[in-house]
Design a protein around this motif. Structure first.
Motif, PDB file in Angstrom:
ATOM      1  N   LEU A 142     -15.998 -10.469 -31.409  1.00  0.00           N
ATOM      2  CA  LEU A 142     -16.966 -11.201 -32.220  1.00  0.00           C
ATOM      3  C   LEU A 142     -16.617 -12.684 -32.302  1.00  0.00           C
ATOM      4  O   LEU A 142     -17.511 -13.542 -32.338  1.00  0.00           O
ATOM      5  N   LEU A 143     -15.333 -12.993 -32.315  1.00  0.00           N
ATOM      6  CA  LEU A 143     -14.924 -14.402 -32.287  1.00  0.00           C
ATOM      7  C   LEU A 143     -15.300 -15.050 -30.964  1.00  0.00           C
ATOM      8  O   LEU A 143     -15.781 -16.202 -30.934  1.00  0.00           O
ATOM      9  N   LEU A 144     -15.088 -14.337 -29.864  1.00  0.00           N
ATOM     10  CA  LEU A 144     -15.479 -14.868 -28.554  1.00  0.00           C
ATOM     11  C   LEU A 144     -16.983 -15.096 -28.476  1.00  0.00           C
ATOM     12  O   LEU A 144     -17.441 -16.049 -27.831  1.00  0.00           O
ATOM     13  N   ILE A 145     -17.745 -14.230 -29.121  1.00  0.00           N
ATOM     14  CA  ILE A 145     -19.198 -14.365 -29.103  1.00  0.00           C
ATOM     15  C   ILE A 145     -19.664 -15.458 -30.061  1.00  0.00           C
ATOM     16  O   ILE A 145     -20.587 -16.216 -29.765  1.00  0.00           O
ATOM     17  N   GLY A 146     -19.012 -15.555 -31.212  1.00  0.00           N
ATOM     18  CA  GLY A 146     -19.488 -16.448 -32.258  1.00  0.00           C
ATOM     19  C   GLY A 146     -19.328 -17.924 -31.948  1.00  0.00           C
ATOM     20  O   GLY A 146     -20.171 -18.742 -32.346  1.00  0.00           O
ATOM     21  N   ILE A 147     -18.271 -18.304 -31.242  1.00  0.00           N
ATOM     22  CA  ILE A 147     -18.030 -19.727 -30.971  1.00  0.00           C
ATOM     23  C   ILE A 147     -19.158 -20.343 -30.147  1.00  0.00           C
ATOM     24  O   ILE A 147     -19.760 -21.344 -30.562  1.00  0.00           O
ATOM     25  N   PRO A 148     -19.511 -19.796 -28.977  1.00  0.00           N
ATOM     26  CA  PRO A 148     -20.638 -20.384 -28.239  1.00  0.00           C
ATOM     27  C   PRO A 148     -21.963 -20.274 -28.990  1.00  0.00           C
ATOM     28  O   PRO A 148     -22.808 -21.171 -28.897  1.00  0.00           O
ATOM     29  N   PHE A 149     -22.153 -19.182 -29.726  1.00  0.00           N
ATOM     30  CA  PHE A 149     -23.400 -19.014 -30.477  1.00  0.00           C
ATOM     31  C   PHE A 149     -23.605 -20.159 -31.461  1.00  0.00           C
ATOM     32  O   PHE A 149     -24.692 -20.761 -31.539  1.00  0.00           O
ATOM     33  N   LEU A 150     -22.562 -20.497 -32.227  1.00  0.00           N
ATOM     34  CA  LEU A 150     -22.682 -21.574 -33.205  1.00  0.00           C
ATOM     35  C   LEU A 150     -22.855 -22.935 -32.535  1.00  0.00           C
ATOM     36  O   LEU A 150     -23.624 -23.778 -33.018  1.00  0.00           O
ATOM     37  N   LEU A 151     -22.161 -23.148 -31.422  1.00  0.00           N
ATOM     38  CA  LEU A 151     -22.279 -24.432 -30.730  1.00  0.00           C
ATOM     39  C   LEU A 151     -23.680 -24.632 -30.159  1.00  0.00           C
ATOM     40  O   LEU A 151     -24.226 -25.746 -30.205  1.00  0.00           O
ATOM     41  N   ILE A 152     -24.271 -23.572 -29.623  1.00  0.00           N
ATOM     42  CA  ILE A 152     -25.625 -23.694 -29.062  1.00  0.00           C
ATOM     43  C   ILE A 152     -26.663 -23.815 -30.172  1.00  0.00           C
ATOM     44  O   ILE A 152     -27.629 -24.580 -30.062  1.00  0.00           O
ATOM     45  N   ALA A 153     -26.496 -23.065 -31.270  1.00  0.00           N
ATOM     46  CA  ALA A 153     -27.430 -23.154 -32.386  1.00  0.00           C
ATOM     47  C   ALA A 153     -27.402 -24.537 -33.025  1.00  0.00           C
ATOM     48  O   ALA A 153     -28.408 -25.001 -33.568  1.00  0.00           O
ATOM     49  N   GLU A 154     -26.271 -25.234 -32.940  1.00  0.00           N
ATOM     50  CA  GLU A 154     -26.140 -26.557 -33.529  1.00  0.00           C
ATOM     51  C   GLU A 154     -26.908 -27.604 -32.738  1.00  0.00           C
ATOM     52  O   GLU A 154     -27.204 -28.686 -33.264  1.00  0.00           O
ATOM     53  N   GLN A 155     -27.299 -27.345 -31.500  1.00  0.00           N
ATOM     54  CA  GLN A 155     -27.876 -28.378 -30.629  1.00  0.00           C
ATOM     55  C   GLN A 155     -29.196 -28.987 -31.123  1.00  0.00           C
ATOM     56  O   GLN A 155     -29.373 -30.200 -30.859  1.00  0.00           O
ATOM     57  N   PRO A 156     -30.190 -28.416 -31.705  1.00  0.00           N
ATOM     58  CA  PRO A 156     -30.364 -26.984 -31.973  1.00  0.00           C
ATOM     59  C   PRO A 156     -31.165 -26.307 -30.847  1.00  0.00           C
ATOM     60  O   PRO A 156     -32.082 -26.877 -30.276  1.00  0.00           O
ATOM     61  N   ASP A 157     -30.778 -25.066 -30.569  1.00  0.00           N
ATOM     62  CA  ASP A 157     -31.470 -24.245 -29.574  1.00  0.00           C
ATOM     63  C   ASP A 157     -31.323 -22.789 -30.011  1.00  0.00           C
ATOM     64  O   ASP A 157     -30.504 -22.043 -29.477  1.00  0.00           O
ATOM     65  N   LEU A 158     -32.124 -22.412 -31.000  1.00  0.00           N
ATOM     66  CA  LEU A 158     -31.974 -21.090 -31.602  1.00  0.00           C
ATOM     67  C   LEU A 158     -32.304 -19.985 -30.609  1.00  0.00           C
ATOM     68  O   LEU A 158     -31.641 -18.954 -30.580  1.00  0.00           O
ATOM     69  N   GLY A 159     -33.321 -20.200 -29.763  1.00  0.00           N
ATOM     70  CA  GLY A 159     -33.709 -19.170 -28.800  1.00  0.00           C
ATOM     71  C   GLY A 159     -32.589 -18.828 -27.833  1.00  0.00           C
ATOM     72  O   GLY A 159     -32.226 -17.660 -27.660  1.00  0.00           O
ATOM     73  N   THR A 160     -32.001 -19.856 -27.207  1.00  0.00           N
ATOM     74  CA  THR A 160     -30.911 -19.624 -26.261  1.00  0.00           C
ATOM     75  C   THR A 160     -29.673 -19.079 -26.961  1.00  0.00           C
ATOM     76  O   THR A 160     -28.975 -18.215 -26.423  1.00  0.00           O
ATOM     77  N   SER A 161     -29.394 -19.563 -28.167  1.00  0.00           N
ATOM     78  CA  SER A 161     -28.211 -19.077 -28.892  1.00  0.00           C
ATOM     79  C   SER A 161     -28.342 -17.589 -29.205  1.00  0.00           C
ATOM     80  O   SER A 161     -27.358 -16.846 -29.104  1.00  0.00           O
ATOM     81  N   LEU A 162     -29.542 -17.133 -29.566  1.00  0.00           N
ATOM     82  CA  LEU A 162     -29.736 -15.711 -29.835  1.00  0.00           C
ATOM     83  C   LEU A 162     -29.616 -14.880 -28.558  1.00  0.00           C
ATOM     84  O   LEU A 162     -29.102 -13.754 -28.590  1.00  0.00           O
ATOM     85  N   LEU A 163     -30.084 -15.423 -27.427  1.00  0.00           N
ATOM     86  CA  LEU A 163     -29.944 -14.700 -26.164  1.00  0.00           C
ATOM     87  C   LEU A 163     -28.474 -14.581 -25.756  1.00  0.00           C
ATOM     88  O   LEU A 163     -28.035 -13.531 -25.279  1.00  0.00           O
ATOM     89  N   VAL A 164     -27.714 -15.659 -25.944  1.00  0.00           N
ATOM     90  CA  VAL A 164     -26.277 -15.615 -25.641  1.00  0.00           C
ATOM     91  C   VAL A 164     -25.573 -14.644 -26.580  1.00  0.00           C
ATOM     92  O   VAL A 164     -24.699 -13.865 -26.163  1.00  0.00           O
ATOM     93  N   LEU A 165     -25.942 -14.686 -27.854  1.00  0.00           N
ATOM     94  CA  LEU A 165     -25.374 -13.746 -28.819  1.00  0.00           C
ATOM     95  C   LEU A 165     -25.674 -12.306 -28.411  1.00  0.00           C
ATOM     96  O   LEU A 165     -24.785 -11.441 -28.419  1.00  0.00           O
ATOM     97  N   GLY A 166     -26.929 -12.039 -28.019  1.00  0.00           N
ATOM     98  CA  GLY A 166     -27.300 -10.688 -27.623  1.00  0.00           C
ATOM     99  C   GLY A 166     -26.562 -10.207 -26.397  1.00  0.00           C
ATOM    100  O   GLY A 166     -26.151  -9.045 -26.321  1.00  0.00           O
ATOM    101  N   SER A 167     -26.360 -11.101 -25.413  1.00  0.00           N
ATOM    102  CA  SER A 167     -25.665 -10.695 -24.191  1.00  0.00           C
ATOM    103  C   SER A 167     -24.236 -10.252 -24.469  1.00  0.00           C
ATOM    104  O   SER A 167     -23.724  -9.325 -23.831  1.00  0.00           O
ATOM    105  N   GLY A 168     -23.586 -10.896 -25.435  1.00  0.00           N
ATOM    106  CA  GLY A 168     -22.238 -10.468 -25.803  1.00  0.00           C
ATOM    107  C   GLY A 168     -22.233  -9.194 -26.626  1.00  0.00           C
ATOM    108  O   GLY A 168     -21.385  -8.312 -26.432  1.00  0.00           O
ATOM    109  N   MET A 169     -23.204  -9.070 -27.538  1.00  0.00           N
ATOM    110  CA  MET A 169     -23.281  -7.875 -28.371  1.00  0.00           C
ATOM    111  C   MET A 169     -23.628  -6.640 -27.544  1.00  0.00           C
ATOM    112  O   MET A 169     -23.206  -5.525 -27.882  1.00  0.00           O
ATOM    113  N   PHE A 170     -24.389  -6.820 -26.468  1.00  0.00           N
ATOM    114  CA  PHE A 170     -24.720  -5.685 -25.611  1.00  0.00           C
ATOM    115  C   PHE A 170     -23.462  -5.089 -24.989  1.00  0.00           C
ATOM    116  O   PHE A 170     -23.349  -3.872 -24.836  1.00  0.00           O
ATOM    117  N   VAL A 171     -22.508  -5.941 -24.608  1.00  0.00           N
ATOM    118  CA  VAL A 171     -21.257  -5.443 -24.028  1.00  0.00           C
ATOM    119  C   VAL A 171     -20.498  -4.622 -25.066  1.00  0.00           C
ATOM    120  O   VAL A 171     -19.969  -3.545 -24.756  1.00  0.00           O
TER     121      VAL A 171
END
Length: 383
Positions: free
Chosen positions: A164-193
Motif C-alpha cells: 500500500l505504501l508503494l501504491i500510495g506514493i505515486p497516487f498522491l503525487l499524480i493526484a497533486e498535479q492535479p490528475d485525478l483520473g490517471t491517479s485512480l487508474l494507477v491506484l487501481g492497477s496496483g490494487m489489482f495485483v
C-alpha cells in the motif's frame, strides 16, 4: 547401493523448456517469435476499427488518421520487441522502472510544464514533452507484482502494508498535479495485483469501509471545485445544459440517435456538425454508436471481451507468480479503461480524461497499451 537406472536429479532441469528456450521441433511458429496469435488478431481488429471510426469522427481528417496509423505501427513494433524479452528480465528491472517513474513525478512538481491549469509534463530538450504518470500505469503493477512474488502468497499483513505504501506514493503525487483520473487508474492497477495475490476478504471489506469513511473528508478538503462540479453534473446534467452538462447531454443524444443499426458510416450529425465535444478522443464511442448503433457497440464490446478473456487465460496459465499477477493486473486495468470511458460517455460515471483503448486519438496511450500486451505475450511464450 542406489540403482544406476535412477534419473539424475538435475536431468529434468537440463531438458525442461525454461525461459522460452524449448526444443525447436516441439514449439510452434508463434511461440518461436513469442507472439500469441489470438491476442494479436483481436488487437489488430481493434486497431482497424479504431482507424475507421477516427476517419469519420475527425471529419475525414486524413492527416490525423495517418498519425494514428503511425502510432499503431510503432505500437505493434514495440509490442513485438517487448515480447522477445523474458519475464525474468522485467521482474529484475521492475524496481528501477518504478523508482525512475517516482523520481520523474517529483521532477514534475519542481520543473514541470503547466497546461490548462495542471502541471503534468516534463519538457526534455530535443525530445519533447513527456507525461511521467503514463509510465506508472505499467511501472506500478510491475513493482507490486515484483514485491509480492518474492514472498509466499497470499501476502501477510506486513507485506500488504508495504504494498500500500508503494501504491500510495505515486497516487498522491499524480493526484497533486492535479490528475485525478490517471491517479485512480494507477491506484487501481496496483490494487489489482494485491487482489490477485489472494488478499483476504476481511481486509477487502475493511478497505472498502475505510474508503467510505474518507469520502466525506476528501469531498470537503481534497477535491477541487471543478472535480466537485463534475460529480454534481453526473446526477443532474440538465441543470446546466449549455455549460457543464453539455458534454453528457450531447453524448447521450448521439448514442440514442444511433438506434439499433446506426445512421450509417460518415453520416453522424452530432460529430460532423461539432455538437459532440472531443468526438475523436474521449467521446469517440458516442460518435461510433451514432453511426453503427447498438449492433456496432456489441461488436466493439465483443472484441474488448475477447482481449480481456485471452489476457486472463494467459495469466492463469503462467508458471510463475510474477507473470500471473502482472498479466492479470494488466487485464483488469484494460477492463477498467473500457468501463470508465463507456460509463463516462453514457452518463453513469463522472466525466474524466480516460481515453477508450485503441479507439480514441492519441499516440502515447496506444504505445503504452501495446507495451503492456508485449509483456503479456512474453509471459505467455517464455516458459
Amino acid at each position: 547401493m542406489p540403482s544406476r537406472h535412477l534419473t539424475p536429479p538435475n536431468r529434468f532441469l537440463r531438458y525442461a523448456p525454461r525461459d522460452g528456450f524449448s526444443l525447436r521441433e516441439n514449439s510452434s511458429f508463434w511461440h518461436r517469435i513469442h507472439l500469441d496469435p489470438w491476442l494479436l488478431c483481436f488487437l489488430f481488429l481493434n486497431a482497424c476499427l479504431g482507424l475507421t471510426v477516427l476517419y469519420s469522427a475527425s471529419v475525414q481528417d486524413t492527416s490525423m488518421v495517418m498519425k494514428q496509423a503511425m502510432s499503431f505501427g510503432i505500437g505493434f513494433v514495440v509490442m513485438f520487441c517487448m515480447a522477445q524479452i523474458p519475464p525474468r528480465i522485467y521482474q529484475a528491472f521492475s524496481p528501477y522502472f518504478y523508482a525512475m517513474g517516482v523520481v520523474c513525478l517529483f521532477a514534475v512538481m519542481a520543473v514541470g510544464e503547466i497546461r490548462l491549469g495542471a502541471k503534468r509534463w516534463i519538457n526534455i530538450p530535443g525530445f519533447g514533452s513527456v507525461q511521467p504518470s503514463e509510465f506508472l500505469k505499467i511501472g506500478m503493477p510491475m513493482m507490486v507484482a515484483w514485491y509480492l512474488s518474492r514472498n509466499l502468497l497470499p501476502p501477510k499483513f506486513k507485506h500488504v502494508i508495504a504494498s500500500l505504501l508503494l501504491i500510495g506514493i505515486p497516487f498522491l503525487l499524480i493526484a497533486e498535479q492535479p490528475d485525478l483520473g490517471t491517479s485512480l487508474l494507477v491506484l487501481g492497477s496496483g490494487m489489482f495485483v494485491l487482489f490477485l495475490a489472494g488478499l483476504s476478504w476481511r481486509l477487502i471489506f475493511a478497505a472498502v469501509a475505510a474508503v467510505a469513511a474518507v469520502i466525506p473528508i476528501a469531498w470537503e478538503f481534497l477535491l477541487h471545485d471543478y472535480q466537485k462540479k463534475r460529480v454534481m453534473t453526473l446526477f443532474n446534467p440538465e441543470a446546466d445544459v449549455l455549460g457543464s452538462g453539455w458534454n453528457i447531454m450531447q453524448s447521450k443524444t448521439a448514442i440514442g440517435s444511433g438506434g439499433i443499426s446506426g445512421k450509417g458510416y460518415l453520416e453522424g450529425s452530432q460529430s460532423h456538425l461539432h455538437f459532440l465535444p472531443e468526438g475523436h478522443t474521449d467521446f469517440v464511442i458516442a460518435a461510433f454508436s451514432e453511426e453503427f448503433g447498438l449492433i456496432g457497440i456489441l461488436v466493439l464490446m465483443a472484441i474488448y471481451f475477447c482481449i480481456i478473456i485471452r489476457t486472463f487465460q494467459i495469466s492463469l496459465n503462467s508458471f510463475h507468480n510474477y507473470g500471473r499477477l502482472l498479466a492479470g493486473a494488466f487485464g483488469l486495468s484494460f477492463f477498467v479503461y473500457v468501463f470508465v470511458n463507456a460509463g463516462m460517455v453514457s452518463g453513469i460515471l463522472p466525466v474524466v480524461g480516460v481515453p477508450l483503448p485503441f479507439m480514441s486519438y492519441g499516440g502515447t496511450a496506444i504505445i503504452t497499451l501495446m507495451s503492456t500486451f508485449g509483456i503479456i505475450m512474453s509471459i505467455h511464450t517464455h516458459r
